[in-house]
Design a protein around this motif. Structure first.
Motif, mmCIF file in Angstrom:
data_model
loop_
_atom_site.group_PDB
_atom_site.id
_atom_site.type_symbol
_atom_site.label_atom_id
_atom_site.label_comp_id
_atom_site.label_asym_id
_atom_site.label_seq_id
_atom_site.Cartn_x
_atom_site.Cartn_y
_atom_site.Cartn_z
ATOM 1 N N LEU A 157 0.755 -1.143 -0.006
ATOM 2 C CA LEU A 157 -0.132 -0.068 -0.116
ATOM 3 C C LEU A 157 0.904 1.429 -0.057
ATOM 4 N N GLN A 158 1.939 1.189 0.635
ATOM 5 C CA GLN A 158 2.939 2.432 0.963
ATOM 6 C C GLN A 158 3.661 2.570 -0.451
ATOM 7 N N GLN A 159 3.850 1.451 -1.159
ATOM 8 C CA GLN A 159 4.929 1.642 -2.420
ATOM 9 C C GLN A 159 4.142 1.508 -3.627
ATOM 10 N N GLN A 218 0.252 3.397 -3.536
ATOM 11 C CA GLN A 218 0.057 4.440 -2.873
ATOM 12 C C GLN A 218 -0.855 5.582 -3.846
ATOM 13 N N GLY A 219 -1.726 6.282 -3.297
ATOM 14 C CA GLY A 219 -2.670 6.960 -3.526
ATOM 15 C C GLY A 219 -3.882 6.494 -4.406
ATOM 16 N N ARG A 230 -7.837 4.036 0.751
ATOM 17 C CA ARG A 230 -7.417 4.926 1.858
ATOM 18 C C ARG A 230 -7.631 4.667 3.306
#
Length: 976
Positions: free
Chosen positions: A326-328, A331-332, A337
């Motif tokens: 999710l962070q890499q 993301q977005g 979210r």
């Protein structure tokens, strides 16, 4: 002036710096300063002798002084006695005498005249002449061209005629002020008959402006003439530059036409192919992103499924992987979210579940039935829990296990007491409700069996704890070993990357030079990294390039995401295989501290068992139960506790001092009671002892014989054929006969009981040594009081202390002295080397006993000495022979011999009678000297010789004294 007048003359310094120093002699160097007559009559005048007249602010603060005077300054300056008021300030200030006073010339300053400069003028005159001559010969050149300077000055003068308004950079006739300043309206007015004059003015103005124009044009022409060459050169260069620009424009136009043709023919199709390929690649990436999103969308159901099977490590790994994706990679993404926060909450829930699961496991493990099975139950479940807790950095989980240990230890003792009480019919549990009260109602065998059961349960309890904690420590050490291997692998990769960078630099250089790698390197010299790079280029010639607006990412799934967690398979001591992930961010220091804390937890388990056992003992000892135990019961209790202490030390690897301290405390109480009982018993025996020879029972002889064999122990009582053996008259110790009293026989048994107690309870060796020393000292001092001090006359009621009593007391003391070295060796073998200093007590006791024996011998000699003094003082040399005195002496000596011969050894008897004989000779010699009887062969000498022969015959007729040399010749005074 004033300063020169008031200052003293100063000597001239001899140094080149011309520093001046004041003369120290005030009488020669200072002139007396005249004081002010009116204003300050009491002011110091400079005379050192008069300095004491000045008032003091401290001493004279309460009386009027000059400091209280207030004078108007103009009044002080306007002296009415002066004839002239035009005097200057100094005259007004310091008086009329200041101006008229002549200054005495200083004799320290020399008078300077022109002759002092004659030498300098002679030296400088030739140089001045040469300098004047050079100035006249060499005239300075004018650095400026006079003509140019003249022309410049002229043009400057002409330009100054032109008004400044024409030279302003913002000059503009459109401005009304400027126009009025240049062309005033007064020159164009036609009213009042002034037309001719105005016309003349206008004409004059026109001529003036024309003149200004001519001046400017002349200056411009002059400037152009000065710069004509540069001007024409610039004009020529401008034409050439225009030609070059025209040719360049034509060449650029031709080049653009050619490039446009090349673009249409060669590039448009290739670029279209590349653009389509890039579009396809982006579509594939978008498809993979959608697949990854679908997989991430299934994370929560998968986690729930893993948690239902207690797969905490797998659930945590899945959450960590999803968080990283999710962070890499995602993301977005708007639809995800809230997924990150949901996963964090889920991770916290897993933390609580793992802690609760571990607490449940610890409770179930410790509360299992205490049987001989010490295996770890559900080891795979335990290992999974530990890995999960380590992954979440919950490093205090061992505290939960420690709390469960305390609760379980309490329950073990409680359950053992309940089971034991339920089997005893004498205890009514309905009447006695408390377990402690029920336990106190047990007798020693029942309570001893209960304690033995508790110790056995605790031993199994500790073994189980050790097995479980060893499994936990093995997991910690596996993670620690994995960290070490990971660091080693990283170091190896760094070294290889350094080597790869060197090869890549060489390859890049060769490619830049337009060479093939196979041309630069031989087939055998090609580096492996370069070879791999070459093979990759050859196998993938159609690799797709990446544009600047796209991210170059490989096709990815959840298994090949950017996290790329590597796992290593490890096997625990129980044979459970686990996969260790690389994301356990624990430092080596934290892991080592955790391993040490787990090991410390095992030590705490031992301490807990010992503490609970101590409380159990103290609960039973409240009513003095333990202090009432006999020696055998206490020895059994001590051995049981020592065995449990050794077992726990062997299991846990560390000594626990609480139970050992409780045992030592009870042992000290036992020793005190043991010693007091025997000391009281010995005191009663001595108080009732009549100091007569006692018969020796066979059991005491056996006791002495057992000690003679080299071992100190109380023999077991024999029930067969013991009554047939008669008591002996003497105690035989290593072939020697000892006549003793009954108290000494019992004292020997008491001494052996002390030694036997030390063998049974080694921890009380030092206390027993001290108590035994006290007992031996007590016997020595008390026997001395009773026999030598005649205390037995009042205590027992003896009529007198006979020589037989003294000899028997001496022989008893000698018997105890015989056993002191054996007792010393027995204790020395059981003491630590640092405790050997305590053995000095036996040396002091031996010395005291020898001194006591010597005092008894001296007492026996003193008895005979007083008898000799009494009888020989009345001795007279006369018939009949032998005299009555010598008959009484021989009779008393025979009685003494008869009293002590059977009690003392023959050697001691001989030494005692030799001392008695010496006393006899001393008193006889003194009496013969008093009677003036000498060895002259006369009748008196013959009578004395006959008496002495009678004494000698009777003395040597005594048993064991026939071979003694009496040396009776010493009774006569030696002739000088």
């Amino acid at each position: 002036m004033a300063s020169s007048h008031s200052s003293s003359p100063v000597p001239q310094s001899k140094s080149s710096d011309a520093f001046f120093k004041k003369e120290m002699d005030a009488t020669k160097c200072f002139r007396p300063v005249q004081s002010l007559p009116d204003v300050c009559p009491k002011e110091p005048t400079g005379d050192p002798n008069n300095l004491c007249d000045s008032p003091s602010l401290v001493v004279d603060q309460h009386r009027w002084t000059i400091y209280h005077s207030k004078v108007n300054l103009p009044a002080a300056l306007n002296d009415p006695r002066l004839a002239k008021r035009e005097s200057d300030f100094f005259t007004k200030t310091w008086g009329v005498d200041f101006v008229d006073t002549e200054v005495t010339p200083s004799f320290y300053l020399p008078q300077i005249t022109k002759e002092h400069f004659a030498l300098y003028q002679q030296e400088i005159a030739p140089r001045e002449k040469v300098h004047e001559r050079c100035k006249s010969i060499y005239t300075p050149k004018d650095p400026f061209d006079r003509t140019l300077l003249h022309t410049y000055d002229k043009s400057r003068t002409d330009l100054e005629q032109v008004p400044k308004i024409f030279m302003k950079p913002d000059f503009a006739l459109e401005d009304s002020l400027t126009f009025n300043a240049v062309l005033p309206w007064s020159h164009f007015s036609t009213a009042g008959g002034k037309g001719n004059r105005d016309a003349a003015s206008s004409k004059l103005l026109q001529e003036k402006l024309s003149h200004y124009l001519d001046i400017v044009e002349v200056n411009i022409a002059h400037q152009i003439s000065l710069r004509s060459e540069a001007f024409f050169h610039a004009m020529t260069s401008q034409h050439e530059l225009q030609d070059y620009l025209r040719k360049t424009s034509q060449a650029v136009k031709l080049l653009r036409e050619k490039i446009s043709k090349i673009d249409k023919v060669m590039c448009e199709g290739s670029l279209r192919v590349l653009r389509l390929s890039l579009t396809r690649n982006n579509c594939v990436k978008a498809y993979n992103k959608l697949k990854l999103m679908a997989t991430v969308h299934q994370t929560q159901p998968t986690v729930q499924l893993l948690l239902s099977t207690s797969e905490f490590v797998g659930a945590l790994d899945l959450i960590a992987t999803t968080q990283e994706v999710l962070q890499q990679e995602l993301q977005g993404i708007h639809s995800f979210r809230h997924l990150g926060s949901q996963l964090c909450e889920l991770e916290k829930l897993i933390d609580k579940m793992m802690i609760a699961e571990f607490s449940t496991y610890a409770r179930n493990d410790l509360n299992r039935p205490l049987e001989d099975d010490c295996q770890v139950p559900e080891e795979e479940r335990l290992v999974s829990l530990i890995f999960g807790l380590l992954k979440q950095r919950k490093l205090n989980f061992y505290e939960i296990y420690g709390d469960e240990m305390i609760i379980t230890a309490k329950n073990i003792i409680k359950q053992c007491v309940v089971n034991t009480v339920s089997q005893i019919e004498e205890i009514d549990t309905e009447v006695v409700v408390k377990l402690a009260d029920q336990m106190r109602m047990m007798n020693f065998p029942q309570w001893f069996d209960l304690l033995k059961n508790i110790f056995s349960k605790f031993t199994i309890f500790l073994k189980r704890i050790k097995a479980t904690l060893n499994t936990i420590r093995s997991v910690v050490f596996l993670v620690l070993d994995k960290n070490q291997k990971t660091r080693d692998l990283e170091d190896t990769l760094q070294k290889n990357s350094a080597k790869d960078s060197v090869v890549d630099t060489e390859v890049a250089y060769l490619t830049h030079e337009g060479m093939f790698i196979s041309d630069a390197f031989g087939e055998g010299d090609l580096p492996p990294v370069a070879a791999d790079a070459t093979s990759q280029r050859n196998t993938s010639p159609n690799s797709e390039p990446c544009s600047s607006d796209s991210v170059s990412e490989p096709e990815c799934t959840t298994d090949s995401s950017s996290s790329k967690e590597q796992t290593t398979s490890s096997i625990t001591p129980g044979g459970v295989e686990m996969m260790i992930s690389d994301d356990m961010k624990l430092t080596d220091l934290e892991l080592v501290r955790l391993a040490n804390s787990i090991q410390e937890l095992l030590y705490n388990a031992s301490d807990i068992c010992h503490d609970r056992s101590v409380k159990f003992l103290m609960a039973r000892a409240k009513d003095g139960f333990l202090e009432k135990l006999n020696s055998n019961e206490f020895v059994a209790l001590s051995r049981l506790m020592e065995g449990f202490i050794l077992d726990t030390e062997q299991i846990c690897g560390r000594k626990s001092m609480s139970l050992r301290g409780a045992l030592q405390s009870q042992a000290n109480r036992f020793v005190n009671r043991f010693h007091e009982e025997r000391k009281t018993k010995l005191s009663l025996l001595l108080d009732n002892e009549r100091w007569k020879q006692a018969e020796v029972p066979a059991e005491f002889q056996d006791l002495v014989d057992s000690v003679s064999d080299g071992r100190i122990s109380l023999p077991e009582k024999k029930t067969v054929a013991t009554e047939e053996r008669k008591p002996a008259e003497f105690l035989i110790v290593e072939g020697q006969k000892y006549a003793t009293v009954g108290t000494v026989l019992l004292l020997i048994r008491i001494i052996l009981e002390y030694c036997q107690c030390v063998d049974n309870i080694p921890s009380i060796t030092t206390d027993m040594l001290t108590r035994l020393s006290d007992l031996l000292k007590y016997f020595n001092s008390r026997s001395c009081q009773l026999v030598l001090g005649a205390g037995a006359l009042q205590v027992v009621g003896l009529k007198t202390i006979t020589t037989k009593n003294l000899a028997l007391s001496s022989r008893c003391l000698q018997l105890i002295v015989h056993y002191i070295p054996i007792i010393r060796a027995h204790f020395e073998a059981r003491l630590q080397p640092k405790q050997f200093s305590m053995l000095r007590h036996f040396d002091h006791i031996t010395k005291d006993y020898h001194d006591h024996v010597a005092e008894i011998s001296a007492k026996l000699v003193a008895i005979m000495d007083s008898l000799f003094d009494k009888l020989l003082s009345k001795y007279e040399v006369k018939a009949p022979v032998p005299s009555a005195c010598f008959r009484n002496i021989c009779k008393q000596m025979a009685k003494m011999h008869e009293a002590i011969y059977d009690l003392l050894p023959e050697e001691q008897t001989q030494m005692l009678f030799l001392r008695i004989n010496a006393s006899y000779k001393l008193h006889l010699k003194r009496q013969l000297a008093h009677l003036n009887v000498v060895n002259d062969g006369g009748p008196l000498n013959g009578l004395v010789t006959s008496d002495v022969a009678f004494y000698t015959g009777n003395f040597q007729a005594l048993k064991g004294l026939n071979n003694l040399d009496l040396n009776m010749a010493e009774i006569w005074e030696q002739k000088r």
